[in-house]
Scaffold this motif. Structure first.
Motif, PDB file in Angstrom:
ATOM      1  N   LEU A  84       0.857  -1.182   0.000  1.00  0.00           N
ATOM      2  CA  LEU A  84       0.000   0.000   0.000  1.00  0.00           C
ATOM      3  C   LEU A  84       0.896   1.236   0.000  1.00  0.00           C
ATOM      4  N   VAL A  85       0.670   2.132  -0.949  1.00  0.00           N
ATOM      5  CA  VAL A  85       1.499   3.327  -1.065  1.00  0.00           C
ATOM      6  C   VAL A  85       0.595   4.547  -1.133  1.00  0.00           C
ATOM      7  N   GLU A  86       0.715   5.415  -0.126  1.00  0.00           N
ATOM      8  CA  GLU A  86      -0.111   6.618  -0.063  1.00  0.00           C
ATOM      9  C   GLU A  86       0.580   7.788  -0.761  1.00  0.00           C
ATOM     10  N   SER A  87      -0.228   8.696  -1.248  1.00  0.00           N
ATOM     11  CA  SER A  87       0.279   9.937  -1.827  1.00  0.00           C
ATOM     12  C   SER A  87      -0.783  11.015  -1.674  1.00  0.00           C
ATOM     13  N   GLY A  88      -0.373  12.265  -1.861  1.00  0.00           N
ATOM     14  CA  GLY A  88      -1.325  13.357  -1.883  1.00  0.00           C
ATOM     15  C   GLY A  88      -1.348  14.232  -0.645  1.00  0.00           C
ATOM     16  N   GLY A  89      -0.573  13.895   0.365  1.00  0.00           N
ATOM     17  CA  GLY A  89      -0.554  14.736   1.550  1.00  0.00           C
ATOM     18  C   GLY A  89       0.139  16.054   1.287  1.00  0.00           C
ATOM     19  N   GLY A  90       0.072  16.943   2.261  1.00  0.00           N
ATOM     20  CA  GLY A  90       0.728  18.233   2.115  1.00  0.00           C
ATOM     21  C   GLY A  90       0.232  19.240   3.119  1.00  0.00           C
ATOM     22  N   LEU A  91       0.559  20.481   2.861  1.00  0.00           N
ATOM     23  CA  LEU A  91       0.178  21.600   3.721  1.00  0.00           C
ATOM     24  C   LEU A  91      -0.960  22.369   3.058  1.00  0.00           C
ATOM     25  N   LEU A  99      -9.188   9.304  -0.722  1.00  0.00           N
ATOM     26  CA  LEU A  99      -9.885  10.011   0.346  1.00  0.00           C
ATOM     27  C   LEU A  99      -9.915  11.483  -0.032  1.00  0.00           C
ATOM     28  N   GLN A 100     -11.094  11.953  -0.405  1.00  0.00           N
ATOM     29  CA  GLN A 100     -11.286  13.369  -0.718  1.00  0.00           C
ATOM     30  C   GLN A 100     -11.615  14.092   0.582  1.00  0.00           C
ATOM     31  N   MET A 101     -10.811  15.079   0.910  1.00  0.00           N
ATOM     32  CA  MET A 101     -10.980  15.804   2.166  1.00  0.00           C
ATOM     33  C   MET A 101     -11.284  17.265   1.862  1.00  0.00           C
ATOM     34  N   ASN A 102     -12.462  17.703   2.238  1.00  0.00           N
ATOM     35  CA  ASN A 102     -12.889  19.081   2.023  1.00  0.00           C
ATOM     36  C   ASN A 102     -13.085  19.798   3.349  1.00  0.00           C
ATOM     37  N   ASN A 103     -13.078  21.115   3.293  1.00  0.00           N
ATOM     38  CA  ASN A 103     -13.287  21.933   4.494  1.00  0.00           C
ATOM     39  C   ASN A 103     -12.390  21.450   5.634  1.00  0.00           C
ATOM     40  N   LEU A 104     -11.118  21.340   5.337  1.00  0.00           N
ATOM     41  CA  LEU A 104     -10.174  20.819   6.319  1.00  0.00           C
ATOM     42  C   LEU A 104     -10.051  21.744   7.514  1.00  0.00           C
ATOM     43  N   LYS A 105      -9.861  21.126   8.666  1.00  0.00           N
ATOM     44  CA  LYS A 105      -9.727  21.848   9.919  1.00  0.00           C
ATOM     45  C   LYS A 105      -8.351  21.588  10.522  1.00  0.00           C
ATOM     46  N   PHE A 106      -7.936  22.469  11.410  1.00  0.00           N
ATOM     47  CA  PHE A 106      -6.632  22.311  12.043  1.00  0.00           C
ATOM     48  C   PHE A 106      -6.516  20.936  12.705  1.00  0.00           C
ATOM     49  N   GLU A 107      -7.618  20.473  13.290  1.00  0.00           N
ATOM     50  CA  GLU A 107      -7.581  19.195  14.000  1.00  0.00           C
ATOM     51  C   GLU A 107      -7.516  17.983  13.079  1.00  0.00           C
ATOM     52  N   ASP A 108      -7.559  18.195  11.777  1.00  0.00           N
ATOM     53  CA  ASP A 108      -7.356  17.100  10.826  1.00  0.00           C
ATOM     54  C   ASP A 108      -5.869  16.827  10.589  1.00  0.00           C
ATOM     55  N   THR A 109      -5.024  17.670  11.141  1.00  0.00           N
ATOM     56  CA  THR A 109      -3.588  17.482  10.989  1.00  0.00           C
ATOM     57  C   THR A 109      -3.161  16.156  11.587  1.00  0.00           C
ATOM     58  N   SER A 128      -8.849  21.921   0.628  1.00  0.00           N
ATOM     59  CA  SER A 128      -9.105  20.520   0.280  1.00  0.00           C
ATOM     60  C   SER A 128      -7.817  19.812  -0.098  1.00  0.00           C
ATOM     61  N   LEU A 129      -7.811  18.520   0.134  1.00  0.00           N
ATOM     62  CA  LEU A 129      -6.740  17.641  -0.324  1.00  0.00           C
ATOM     63  C   LEU A 129      -7.367  16.320  -0.741  1.00  0.00           C
ATOM     64  N   ARG A 130      -6.695  15.661  -1.650  1.00  0.00           N
ATOM     65  CA  ARG A 130      -7.134  14.321  -2.050  1.00  0.00           C
ATOM     66  C   ARG A 130      -5.973  13.358  -1.847  1.00  0.00           C
ATOM     67  N   LEU A 131      -6.199  12.375  -0.998  1.00  0.00           N
ATOM     68  CA  LEU A 131      -5.200  11.338  -0.764  1.00  0.00           C
ATOM     69  C   LEU A 131      -5.508  10.142  -1.654  1.00  0.00           C
ATOM     70  N   SER A 132      -4.459   9.480  -2.100  1.00  0.00           N
ATOM     71  CA  SER A 132      -4.642   8.293  -2.921  1.00  0.00           C
ATOM     72  C   SER A 132      -3.778   7.164  -2.376  1.00  0.00           C
ATOM     73  N   THR A 175       1.160   9.315   4.977  1.00  0.00           N
ATOM     74  CA  THR A 175       1.406  10.591   4.320  1.00  0.00           C
ATOM     75  C   THR A 175       0.943  11.704   5.256  1.00  0.00           C
ATOM     76  N   GLN A 176       1.762  12.737   5.366  1.00  0.00           N
ATOM     77  CA  GLN A 176       1.493  13.813   6.316  1.00  0.00           C
ATOM     78  C   GLN A 176       0.493  14.810   5.737  1.00  0.00           C
ATOM     79  N   VAL A 177      -0.509  15.127   6.535  1.00  0.00           N
ATOM     80  CA  VAL A 177      -1.450  16.197   6.206  1.00  0.00           C
ATOM     81  C   VAL A 177      -1.342  17.240   7.303  1.00  0.00           C
ATOM     82  N   THR A 178      -1.033  18.464   6.907  1.00  0.00           N
ATOM     83  CA  THR A 178      -0.910  19.558   7.860  1.00  0.00           C
ATOM     84  C   THR A 178      -1.866  20.671   7.448  1.00  0.00           C
TER      85      THR A 178
END
Length: 113
Positions: free
Chosen positions: A4-11, A80-90, A17-21, A107-110
């Motif tokens: 399993l290889v994740e991608s798509g994280g970031g700041l 994983l489509q992530m919308n309306n991201l919040k600080f606590e989703d870090t 929004s971010l989309r993880l794959s 994968t890191q999401v900040t």
């Protein structure tokens, strides 16, 4: 052997929004529940969303209405489509399978407030 290889994280800024794959190999989607988990510093790993072999989805209460899990069986990916991201989703986000139980490297999401 499952890989399993994740991608798509970031700041991203709060509200963004971010989309993880997750690229999955060695996984039979029709019998597997695939999941996205996350682990924030000092906290336990928690389930964010999952999708069963039949396509049923489940979400943590904290992300309902904001996150969407989906899969592409021919491409062997789980997104994983992530919308309306919040600080606590870090957190570090991990892809998982249950048959056999396997994890990606994460994968890191900040989310900046």
């Amino acid at each position: 052997q499952v890989q399993l290889v994740e991608s798509g994280g970031g700041l991203v800024q709060a509200g963004g929004s971010l989309r993880l794959s997750c690229a999955a190999s060695g996984v039979i989607f029709s019998i597997n529940t695939m999941g996205w988990y996350r682990q924030a510093p000092g906290k336990q790993r928690e389930l964010v969303a999952s999708i069963t072999g039949s396509g049923a989805t489940n979400y943590a209460d904290s992300v309902k209405g904001r996150f969407t899990i989906s899969r592409d069986v021919p491409k062997e990916t789980v997104d994983l489509q992530m919308n309306n991201l919040k600080f606590e989703d870090t957190a570090v986000y991990y892809c998982s399978s249950n048959l056999p139980r396997s994890w990606g490297q994460g994968t890191q999401v900040t989310v900046s407030s």
